[in-house]
Write a protein that holds these residues in place. Structure first.
Motif, mmCIF file in Angstrom:
data_model
loop_
_atom_site.group_PDB
_atom_site.id
_atom_site.type_symbol
_atom_site.label_atom_id
_atom_site.label_comp_id
_atom_site.label_asym_id
_atom_site.label_seq_id
_atom_site.Cartn_x
_atom_site.Cartn_y
_atom_site.Cartn_z
ATOM 1 N N GLN A 60 -2.796 14.595 -8.374
ATOM 2 C CA GLN A 60 -2.186 15.930 -8.312
ATOM 3 C C GLN A 60 -3.142 17.018 -8.789
ATOM 4 O O GLN A 60 -3.700 16.940 -9.878
ATOM 5 N N GLY A 61 -3.326 18.030 -7.961
ATOM 6 C CA GLY A 61 -4.205 19.140 -8.287
ATOM 7 C C GLY A 61 -5.659 18.871 -7.969
ATOM 8 O O GLY A 61 -6.486 19.785 -8.031
ATOM 9 N N GLY A 62 -5.991 17.611 -7.649
ATOM 10 C CA GLY A 62 -7.380 17.244 -7.398
ATOM 11 C C GLY A 62 -7.591 16.673 -6.012
ATOM 12 O O GLY A 62 -7.112 17.222 -5.029
ATOM 13 N N THR A 63 -8.298 15.537 -5.960
ATOM 14 C CA THR A 63 -8.717 14.959 -4.684
ATOM 15 C C THR A 63 -8.298 13.500 -4.593
ATOM 16 O O THR A 63 -8.500 12.728 -5.538
ATOM 17 N N LEU A 64 -7.723 13.125 -3.454
ATOM 18 C CA LEU A 64 -7.451 11.723 -3.144
ATOM 19 C C LEU A 64 -8.417 11.301 -2.047
ATOM 20 O O LEU A 64 -8.450 11.899 -0.973
ATOM 21 N N PHE A 65 -9.231 10.285 -2.336
ATOM 22 C CA PHE A 65 -10.238 9.812 -1.387
ATOM 23 C C PHE A 65 -9.765 8.493 -0.788
ATOM 24 O O PHE A 65 -9.652 7.489 -1.489
ATOM 25 N N LEU A 66 -9.457 8.493 0.505
ATOM 26 C CA LEU A 66 -8.981 7.305 1.201
ATOM 27 C C LEU A 66 -10.142 6.680 1.963
ATOM 28 O O LEU A 66 -10.474 7.097 3.075
ATOM 29 N N ASP A 67 -10.772 5.686 1.338
ATOM 30 C CA ASP A 67 -11.884 4.989 1.978
ATOM 31 C C ASP A 67 -11.335 3.925 2.931
ATOM 32 O O ASP A 67 -10.236 3.405 2.725
ATOM 33 N N GLU A 68 -12.110 3.621 3.973
ATOM 34 C CA GLU A 68 -11.704 2.654 4.994
ATOM 35 C C GLU A 68 -10.343 3.022 5.578
ATOM 36 O O GLU A 68 -9.444 2.184 5.711
ATOM 37 N N ILE A 69 -10.207 4.276 5.947
ATOM 38 C CA ILE A 69 -8.929 4.781 6.469
ATOM 39 C C ILE A 69 -8.502 4.056 7.742
ATOM 40 O O ILE A 69 -7.308 3.952 8.042
ATOM 41 N N ALA A 70 -9.465 3.495 8.488
ATOM 42 C CA ALA A 70 -9.137 2.797 9.732
ATOM 43 C C ALA A 70 -8.320 1.536 9.475
ATOM 44 O O ALA A 70 -7.665 1.022 10.383
ATOM 45 N N GLU A 71 -8.359 1.019 8.218
ATOM 46 C CA GLU A 71 -7.614 -0.196 7.885
ATOM 47 C C GLU A 71 -6.164 0.087 7.517
ATOM 48 O O GLU A 71 -5.404 -0.846 7.256
ATOM 49 N N LEU A 72 -5.756 1.343 7.510
ATOM 50 C CA LEU A 72 -4.379 1.688 7.152
ATOM 51 C C LEU A 72 -3.421 1.175 8.235
ATOM 52 O O LEU A 72 -3.643 1.421 9.424
ATOM 53 N N PRO A 73 -2.357 0.457 7.862
ATOM 54 C CA PRO A 73 -1.407 -0.041 8.864
ATOM 55 C C PRO A 73 -0.802 1.104 9.675
ATOM 56 O O PRO A 73 -0.604 2.204 9.163
ATOM 57 N N ILE A 96 0.816 -1.211 0.000
ATOM 58 C CA ILE A 96 0.000 0.000 0.000
ATOM 59 C C ILE A 96 0.856 1.269 0.000
ATOM 60 O O ILE A 96 0.488 2.277 -0.607
ATOM 61 N N GLU A 97 2.039 1.232 0.632
ATOM 62 C CA GLU A 97 2.906 2.410 0.611
ATOM 63 C C GLU A 97 3.342 2.732 -0.812
ATOM 64 O O GLU A 97 3.305 3.885 -1.250
ATOM 65 N N SER A 98 3.738 1.696 -1.557
ATOM 66 C CA SER A 98 4.136 1.894 -2.950
ATOM 67 C C SER A 98 2.954 2.368 -3.791
ATOM 68 O O SER A 98 3.114 3.220 -4.673
#
Length: 456
Positions: free
Chosen positions: A257-270, A230-232
Motif C-alpha cells: 500500500q502506497g508503494g510498489t508491487l512487482f509481479l515477476d513472471e507475470i506470464a505464469e499467472l493462472p 496465489i489469489e489469497s
C-alpha cells in the motif's frame, strides 16, 4: 474536557514521518468532537475526512484508502465495535483507534477481539490522541517492514538499485533514461527480457527513483506460488474463506500500500486470476477471498516476464485485455550477448560487490579473461556472469580456459547455433527440462523432441 492543540503537544508528532503522509478517517456523531479531531489532525496529516455515521464512512472507505480510522463506539443506532467487526469480516485491515466515553474491562476486551489497535477514553487531551495516532501508524509501518524482511523481499543494498543498472552500451543508456522518465509517474510498467537480465533490479530502480521511494517495494514471483493459493497471497482472505483459513489475513497488495508491487513472471499467472488482476488495475480495488467488500488500494504495479506475451495472447494463454493494461510503459532489457561492451563494467561491479560481501580480496580480471567473457554468449545473462565472478572469488582464480566461459568456434549453421544455445540453457537449469523450457520460452514438449533428436 478536550482542549485545543498547543505548541507543546505539536511536538509530539511533527517528527513522525508516517503522520505527515497519513490519510485518516474520523467517525463520530458528535460535531464538536469531529471538529476538534479535524483541527488537531489536519495540519499534521496529508488528509483527514470526518463523518457522523457508519453509512457515510462506508461510502468513503469504498471510494478511497485510509491509513487509520478513529472510531467512536456509540453511534446512534449501532456501536462502533459492531461496525468494526463487520469491516474485519469483510477483509478490511486498516488500523482503528476506538474512542468512547463509557469504558469498562468488557468493552476493552471486545475492542481487542474486534480488531481495534488502540483504545482512548473520552475526554482526552490533544497529546493523548496524537500519541495514539502515532503509535498506530508506526506499528502498522513496522508490521509491514517486518513482513517484508521475514520473506526476504528486500536485499540489503536496495537503496543502490538505480546505480546497479550498469552499462555503457547505447541500449543501457536508453534503458536508464526510460527508467528515470517512468519513475516520475504512477503508470504501470512492463519489464521484458531474458532470464538473468536484471528485471527486478530495474523494477527496484523505478521504485527508488519515484516520489514514494520510502514506501514498500514488494516483489512477488508469480511462478513460485501454487495456483490454488496465489489469489489469497495477493488479495488476502477472510476467516472461513476456505478450509484452512482459521483467521483473516492481509494480502501482498495490502503490504505494498502506497508503494510498489512487482509481479515477476507475470506470464505464469493462472487465467482465472488474470481476469481478477485486470479488474484490480481498472478499479484500483481488491476483494479478499471470501469477502463481499472491495477495498481501495493505492499501489504502483510493475510486471515482468521473459516470455513473449503477444505470443501467449495469440495462443490463448494470456488475456489480451490484461496484456494491454500492463503494457503502458515497456522497458525491454537486451541480453548480454547483444551488448558486449557492458560485460567488463558488470564484471568489475560484481567483483567489488561480492568481494565486500564475502570478505575476500578482489581478484584482478586479466585481459585474457575479459576476452573470453566477451566471446561467450552468456545464456544466463548478468546472473550467470555474477555467479562466474563469485565462483572465481571463492576458488581464488578464474581457472584455465576450459574451466569457464570460452569462445566457441563460430558457425553459420542455424541448427548448430540453436542446439548449442538450448544445451547451455539446459545445463544452466541443472537438467531441469521444465525450467529450461520456461527460460527458452518454448513448450516442454518441444524441448523433449529436440533432446530426443540429439540423443540427449
Amino acid at each position: 474536557m478536550t482542549d485545543g492543540p498547543s505548541a507543546t503537544d505539536a511536538s509530539v508528532a511533527t517528527s513522525d514521518p508516517w503522520l505527515a503522509k497519513a490519510q485518516i478517517l474520523v467517525v463520530d456523531d458528535e460535531p464538536g468532537m469531529r471538529n476538534f479531531l479535524v483541527r488537531t489532525l489536519a495540519p499534521r496529516c496529508a488528509r483527514v475526512e470526518a463523518v457522523g455515521d457508519t453509512s457515510a464512512a462506508g461510502r468513503l472507505i469504498e471510494a478511497s484508502s485510509f491509513d487509520l480510522i478513529i472510531l467512536d463506539n456509540i453511534l446512534g443506532g449501532r456501536t462502533g465495535l459492531s461496525w468494526l467487526a463487520d469491516l474485519r469480516r469483510d477483509g478490511l485491515f486498516t488500523e482503528v483507534i476506538l474512542i468512547t466515553a463509557f469504558a469498562d474491562l468488557e468493552t476493552a476486551i471486545e475492542a481487542v477481539r474486534a480488531g481495534a489497535a488502540d483504545f482512548v477514553l473520552k475526554p482526552f487531551r490533544t497529546k493523548q490522541i496524537l500519541n495514539a495516532v502515532v503509535r498506530c501508524l508506526d506499528r502498522s509501518a513496522l508490521r509491514r517492514e517486518n513482513f517484508v524482511l521475514r520473506r526476504q523481499l528486500a536485499p540489503p543494498d536496495r537503496s543502490q538499485a538505480a546505480e546497479r543498472i550498469v552499462g555503457t552500451s547505447a541500449q543501457m543508456v536508453r534503458t536508464r533514461d526510460l527508467v528515470a522518465r517512468a519513475a516520475a509517474t504512477r503508470s504501470t510498467v512492463l519489464v521484458t527480457g531474458e532470464s538473468g537480465t536484471a528485471k527486478e533490479v530495474t523494477a527496484r530502480a523505478l521504485h527508488e527513483l519515484s516520489a514514494f521511494a520510502d514506501r514498500p517495494f514488494v516483489p512477488v514471483n508469480c511462478g513460485a506460488i501454487a495456483a490454488d493459493i496465489i489469489e489469497s497471497e495477493l488479495f488476502g482472505h477472510v476467516k472461513g474463506a476456505f478450509t484452512s483459513a482459521a483467521s483473516s489475513r492481509e494480502g501482498l497488495f495490502f503490504y505494498a500500500q502506497g508503494g510498489t508491487l512487482f509481479l515477476d513472471e507475470i506470464a505464469e499467472l493462472p487465467l482465472a486470476l488474470q481476469a481478477k488482476l485486470l479488474r484490480v488495475i481498472e478499479d484500483r480495488k481488491v476483494r479478499p477471498v471470501g469477502s463481499d467488500r472491495e477495498i481501495p488500494i493505492d499501489v504502483r504495479l510493475i510486471a515482468a516476464t521473459n516470455a513473449d506475451l503477444a505470443e501467449r495472447v495469440a495462443g490463448g494463454q494470456f488475456r489480451a485485455d490484461l496484456y494491454y493494461r500492463l503494457d503502458v510503459v515497456r522497458i525491454h532489457l537486451p541480453p548480454l550477448r547483444e551488448r558486449v561492451e557492458d560485460i567488463e563494467p558488470l564484471a568489475r561491479m560484481f567483483m567489488d560487490q561480492l568481494s565486500a560481501q564475502l570478505g575476500l580480496p578482489p581478484l584482478p580480471i586479466p585481459l585474457s579473461v575479459l576476452q573470453r567473457f566477451e566471446a561467450y554468449p552468456w545464456p544466463g545473462n548478468a546472473r550467470e556472469l555474477r555467479n562466474r565472478i563469485e565462483r572465481a572469488l571463492i576458488l581464488g582464480t578464474f581457472g584455465e580456459p576450459d574451466s569457464g566461459p570460452t569462445a566457441e568456434p563460430r558457425t553459420d549453421d542455424l541448427a548448430e547455433v540453436e542446439k548449442r544455445h538450448i544445451l547451455r540453457v539446459l545445463a544452466a537449469s541443472e537438467g531441469n527440462r521444465a525450467e529450461a523450457a520456461r527460460r527458452l520460452g518454448v513448450s516442454r514438449k518441444t524441448l523433449d523432441r529436440k533432446c530426443a533428436e540429439w540423443n540427449v
